[in-house]
Scaffold this active site. Structure first.
Site, short mmCIF file in Angstrom:
data_model
loop_
_atom_site.label_atom_id
_atom_site.label_comp_id
_atom_site.label_asym_id
_atom_site.label_seq_id
_atom_site.Cartn_x
_atom_site.Cartn_y
_atom_site.Cartn_z
N LYS A 83 42.89 -20.58 -24.85
CA LYS A 83 41.80 -21.55 -25.01
C LYS A 83 41.93 -22.56 -23.89
O LYS A 83 42.79 -23.43 -23.93
CB LYS A 83 41.92 -22.27 -26.35
N ASP B 132 63.85 -33.42 -24.80
CA ASP B 132 64.22 -34.65 -24.10
C ASP B 132 63.75 -34.60 -22.64
O ASP B 132 63.74 -35.63 -21.97
CB ASP B 132 65.72 -34.90 -24.18
N HIS C 80 43.57 -14.83 -26.68
CA HIS C 80 43.78 -15.93 -27.61
C HIS C 80 43.85 -17.26 -26.86
O HIS C 80 43.97 -18.33 -27.46
CB HIS C 80 45.08 -15.66 -28.39
N HIS D 74 46.97 -26.64 -36.70
CA HIS D 74 46.87 -25.51 -35.77
C HIS D 74 47.62 -25.79 -34.46
O HIS D 74 47.52 -25.03 -33.51
CB HIS D 74 45.36 -25.28 -35.52
N LYS E 228 50.20 -26.17 -31.36
CA LYS E 228 51.12 -25.21 -30.73
C LYS E 228 51.80 -25.89 -29.56
O LYS E 228 51.47 -25.63 -28.40
CB LYS E 228 50.35 -23.97 -30.27
N ASP F 179 34.36 -27.74 -12.60
CA ASP F 179 34.22 -28.02 -11.17
C ASP F 179 35.50 -27.73 -10.39
O ASP F 179 35.78 -28.39 -9.38
CB ASP F 179 33.81 -29.50 -10.94
C1 LIG Z 1 47.99 -17.66 -36.14
O1 LIG Z 1 48.79 -17.53 -37.28
C2 LIG Z 1 48.12 -17.69 -38.51
C3 LIG Z 1 49.13 -17.57 -39.61
O2 LIG Z 1 49.88 -16.39 -39.50
C4 LIG Z 1 47.01 -16.66 -38.66
O3 LIG Z 1 46.30 -16.84 -39.87
C5 LIG Z 1 46.07 -16.84 -37.50
O4 LIG Z 1 45.06 -15.86 -37.58
C6 LIG Z 1 46.85 -16.68 -36.22
N1 LIG Z 1 45.95 -16.85 -35.15
C7 LIG Z 1 45.44 -15.83 -34.57
C8 LIG Z 1 44.41 -16.13 -33.62
O5 LIG Z 1 45.81 -14.69 -34.77
#
Ligand SMILES: *[C@@H]1O[C@H](CO)[C@@H](O)[C@H](O)[C@H]1NC(C)=O
Ligand SMILES: *[C@@H]1O[C@H](CO)[C@@H](O)[C@H](O)[C@H]1NC(C)=O
Ligand SMILES: *[C@@H]1O[C@H](CO)[C@@H](O)[C@H](O)[C@H]1NC(C)=O
Ligand SMILES: *[C@@H]1O[C@H](CO)[C@@H](O)[C@H](O)[C@H]1NC(C)=O
Ligand SMILES: *[C@@H]1O[C@H](CO)[C@@H](O)[C@H](O)[C@H]1NC(C)=O
Ligand SMILES: *[C@@H]1O[C@H](CO)[C@@H](O)[C@H](O)[C@H]1NC(C)=O
Length: 499
Positions: A208, A428, A206, A421, A423, A213
């Site tokens: 990214k 502080d 998952h 999306h 994350k 270089d």
């Molecule tokens: C991240 O969470 C969302 C909501 O639960 C979900 O739809 C999404 O697929 C998730 N991302 C992955 C890559 O699993």
């Protein structure tokens, strides 16, 4: 697979991983503290020896020489100092049609950043990715806003003929997923390896990130998806001219690359060349935009962490624990569960840490959570339970807002779009930019990574720190018209259009 089969497949170590993360972390912490004690003893020994030598020199050789204290400062310096002139930039995708107040903070776009990284590449580009849908063939719509994704794909395909070697690690695609982009890239000369995290840890790849270089990096929430450029709200960071950090991220890429070989299994332990000295305890000391910074990269799941690598969950929990004033979190989804386990399992590591910070240290907690039709119904009662802690009498401060990306009629037809999306977390002290949803599966089974930066306060007249920039992004979104306090929702109100 039936639940019973899955349960039987859990071996003792995995069960321990799920049930006892805190104890595991404690054990790790003890290991580190033992190592730290050893290091202290070593340094003390060197110090004493140097002092003695200084005294002797002072007494017998240089009766009128410099005071020996000056000699002590010449002790060997830490190997974690990096002199690269690193520059860090926050990078965002703001979905088309979203507008903020005047004077709101704006950052360079993901599209522009990727395009510049591609154009600047001279020798290599490594990409760790979940899936590839840069053209909108997948949706059978003809979206004008897919143009940016298509442009990125076209420019990537030109890299091999320019002499830039391109490696792509991708999560093994599900059977129904389209492979057009990956096949086109392979034909253009890129090397693609599919990492079967399902077989290895029952998760997915998952992560990214990009490494250009061995010098520049991008890490963040954006997938290799045209929607991540124009239809989904994303946040990441690019760090330029920073080979020490890029090479450390390279070790994580090499781990995925190795696991992408057919029938690969996870080495235990990982060979020494995958290990790192940059971690939570001894971060990389570097100047970011001219300001002193401590930086490290964390990784999940634990099985992918070589010696010295901070586990992503460990990093996140310790950042919450270290906050003394506030913890602001922006994530797409938040669940104190193993959401992909059957039967479902409760998993409270992060939730506990937040409640503890609110109770023990009166830290102000804010969660800004993505909300869309695919949000899990179970997320809301858990979020309301966190928000229920908020209380004027005791000064427990926990606030939860839902962030909704607006959708018009045409946009509503685009599947899996129009969502926040992000994350990341900003406290502080620290900026934490990650790639994982916040639920147990992502930290224990799924491959993810995060960039963690803390900076001493910048001087008044120089540029803001990354933490200050991230805080500005959080405040902009928290106070925007797209956010809504979870407590103000009506009983039957279904603002996220959950089915
Ligand atoms: C991240 O969470 C969302 C909501 O639960 C979900 O739809 C999404 O697929 C998730 N991302 C992955 C890559 O699993
Ligand atoms: C934007 O900033 C400028 C300069 O600081 C200021 O003059 C202007 O009033 C601000 N506009 C808004 C809408 O806050
Ligand atoms: C990186 O270094 C090069 C060469 O010194 C310089 O031209 C470039 O502007 C730097 N990039 C950034 C983003 O600072
Ligand atoms: C470690 O060495 C092996 C064998 O030479 C190599 O294949 C692998 O890529 C190296 N790993 C890293 C992180 O450099
Ligand atoms: C708590 O205090 C704030 C600010 O003083 C006030 O707006 C709010 O209504 C109070 N909440 C409760 C439940 O008393
Ligand atoms: C660092 O410098 C780059 C350009 O050189 C700038 O875009 C970015 O905003 C700066 N980052 C911080 C945290 O000040």
């Amino acid at each position: 697979m039936k639940p019973s089969t899955i349960l039987r497949k859990l071996n003792a170590q995995e069960i321990q991983e799920q049930l006892l993360p805190a104890e595991q972390l404690n054990r790790r912490a003890q290991q580190y503290s033992q190592r730290a004690q050893l290091a202290v003893i070593l340094v003390a020994t060197i110090l004493v020896a140097t002092l003695l030598a200084g005294v002797l020199t002072h007494l017998f050789i240089l009766p009128f020489g410099s005071p020996f204290l000056e000699r002590v400062e010449v002790l060997p310096s830490s190997a974690n100092i990096c002199t690269d002139p690193c520059r860090a930039v926050l990078v965002e995708s703001i979905p088309e049609g979203m507008t903020y107040e005047d004077n709101s903070t704006i950052n360079p776009s993901t599209f522009q950043t990727w395009q510049n990284l591609i154009r600047d590449a001279r020798s290599s580009l490594d990409i760790a990715s979940f899936y590839w849908t840069l053209t909108n063939d997948d949706t059978h719509t003809h979206e004008a806003t897919a143009e940016q994704g298509e442009q990125i794909l076209a420019e990537l395909m030109q890299l091999p003929q320019r002499g830039v070697s391109m490696r792509i690690a991708v999560s093994t695609p599900k059977s129904k997923q389209r492979l057009d982009d990956l096949q086109a890239l392979e034909q253009s000369g890129a090397v693609v390896r599919k990492v079967n995290m399902g077989r290895l840890t029952r998760g997915v790849l998952h992560t990214k990130f990009w490494i250009v270089d061995k010098t520049h990096i991008y890490l963040g929430s954006a997938n290799m998806d045209w929607r991540s450029l124009t239809q989904v709200k994303e946040l990441g960071a690019a760090v330029y001219n920073c080979s020490c950090l890029a090479q450390d991220l390279g070790k994580m890429f090499e781990a995925y690359w190795f696991l992408g070989l057919p029938d690969a299994s996870i080495p235990s332990p990982w060979p020494a060349n995958y290990s790192t000295t940059f971690n939570k305890e001894t971060p990389l000391e570097v100047k970011l935009n001219g300001t002193d910074a401590s930086v490290y990269l964390s990784s999940a799941p634990p099985a992918l962490c070589a010696e010295g690598r901070t586990e992503d969950l460990h990093s996140l929990l310790s950042i919450i624990d270290d906050a003394s004033e506030f913890v602001h979190i922006a994530v797409m989804s938040y669940l104190p569960t193993m959401e992909f386990s059957h039967p479902g399992r409760y998993w409270s590591a992060i939730d506990n840490q937040l409640r503890k910070a609110a109770y023990e240290r009166r830290v102000h907690i804010r969660l800004l959570i993505g909300c869309w039709e695919h949000s899990k119904a179970a997320m809301f009662p858990f979020l309301k339970s966190l928000a229920a802690l908020n209380d004027n009498d005791t000064h427990y401060s926990v606030e939860v807002r839902l962030f909704m990306v607006p959708v018009d009629e045409a946009q509503a037809k685009i599947p899996y779009a129009r969502v926040n999306h992000n994350k990341y977390m900003v406290t502080d002290k620290v900026a934490y930019i990650g790639t994982s949803n916040w639920s147990g599966d992502y930290f224990l089974r799924t491959a993810g990574s995060a960039l963690v930066v803390s900076q001493s306060e910048a001087n008044a007249n120089v540029e803001p720190t990354l933490q200050e920039q991230l805080l500005a992004v959080f405040k902009r979104d928290w106070n925007s018209k797209y956010s809504r306090d979870i407590n103000t929702l009506g009983l039957r109100e279904n603002i996220c259009n959950i089915h």
